[in-house]
Scaffold this motif. Structure first.
Motif, mmCIF file in Angstrom:
data_model
loop_
_atom_site.group_PDB
_atom_site.id
_atom_site.type_symbol
_atom_site.label_atom_id
_atom_site.label_comp_id
_atom_site.label_asym_id
_atom_site.label_seq_id
_atom_site.Cartn_x
_atom_site.Cartn_y
_atom_site.Cartn_z
ATOM 1 N N GLU A 158 -1.846 -0.481 9.629
ATOM 2 C CA GLU A 158 -1.009 -0.122 10.780
ATOM 3 C C GLU A 158 -1.734 -0.365 12.260
ATOM 4 O O GLU A 158 -1.290 -0.693 13.001
ATOM 5 N N LYS A 193 -4.046 6.352 1.645
ATOM 6 C CA LYS A 193 -3.524 6.884 3.051
ATOM 7 C C LYS A 193 -4.468 6.158 4.171
ATOM 8 O O LYS A 193 -3.860 5.677 5.088
ATOM 9 N N THR A 232 0.840 -1.108 -0.074
ATOM 10 C CA THR A 232 -0.170 0.215 0.106
ATOM 11 C C THR A 232 0.798 1.403 -0.061
ATOM 12 O O THR A 232 0.586 2.317 -0.569
ATOM 13 N N LYS A 233 1.775 1.068 0.828
ATOM 14 C CA LYS A 233 2.847 2.594 0.677
ATOM 15 C C LYS A 233 3.617 2.546 -0.665
ATOM 16 O O LYS A 233 3.813 3.736 -0.956
ATOM 17 N N THR A 234 3.909 1.598 -1.309
ATOM 18 C CA THR A 234 4.408 1.656 -2.560
ATOM 19 C C THR A 234 3.499 2.224 -3.494
ATOM 20 O O THR A 234 3.959 3.186 -4.208
ATOM 21 N N ALA A 268 -3.714 2.565 4.501
ATOM 22 C CA ALA A 268 -2.510 2.169 5.010
ATOM 23 C C ALA A 268 -2.502 2.592 6.863
ATOM 24 O O ALA A 268 -2.011 1.725 7.616
#
Length: 140
Positions: free
Chosen positions: A101, A94, A54-56, A97
């Motif tokens: 987390e 966002k 997801t961050k990528t 992510a």
């Protein structure tokens, strides 16, 4: 393969001891406990990989948005729908992510609370003597 052989030898030793002592139920319970811990570790690892993915994707979306903004700055034209779609993608990624987390943190907290509960159970089983009630008697 040395480590795998060590594991097999350890398992064989545990099974042989269980057969001698007649506590095969204890071995089964420990096996279930270890399987549960392994499943929890796998789930956390899966979530971490999903978070990295997801961050990528989020980084690529930011890059795309930056290119679109530079095109506008440089005098080029960018469709407003395309710009809005990129913004919506960034917002969605966002939030995804942040959700992942939070899930990872929740898994870690659950595991930590289980460990704390086991430690506290063992402490509760310990015998505690209050020093004020102890009487010292000399033996002749």
């Amino acid at each position: 393969m040395r480590n795998f052989n060590d594991v097999l030898n350890s398992v064989d030793e545990v099974i042989n001891n269980a057969k001698k002592n007649g506590s095969i139920e204890e071995v089964i319970n420990k096996t279930r406990e270890y399987a549960k811990k392994s499943a929890e570790a796998l789930e956390i690892s899966r979530k971490k990989i999903e978070l990295l993915d997801t961050k990528t994707k989020l980084a690529k979306a930011y890059e795309k948005f930056g290119k679109q903004q530079f095109t506008i700055y440089d005098g080029g034209e960018v469709e407003q729908d395309e710009l809005n779609a990129t913004c919506e993608e960034i917002i969605m990624l966002k939030s995804q992510a942040e959700f992942l987390e939070a899930e990872i943190d929740a898994f870690k907290e659950a595991i930590a609370s289980q460990v704390d509960a086991k430690i506290n159970t063992k402490k509760a089983d310990d015998v505690v003597v209050d020093d004020s009630e102890v009487e010292v008697v000399e033996v002749e």
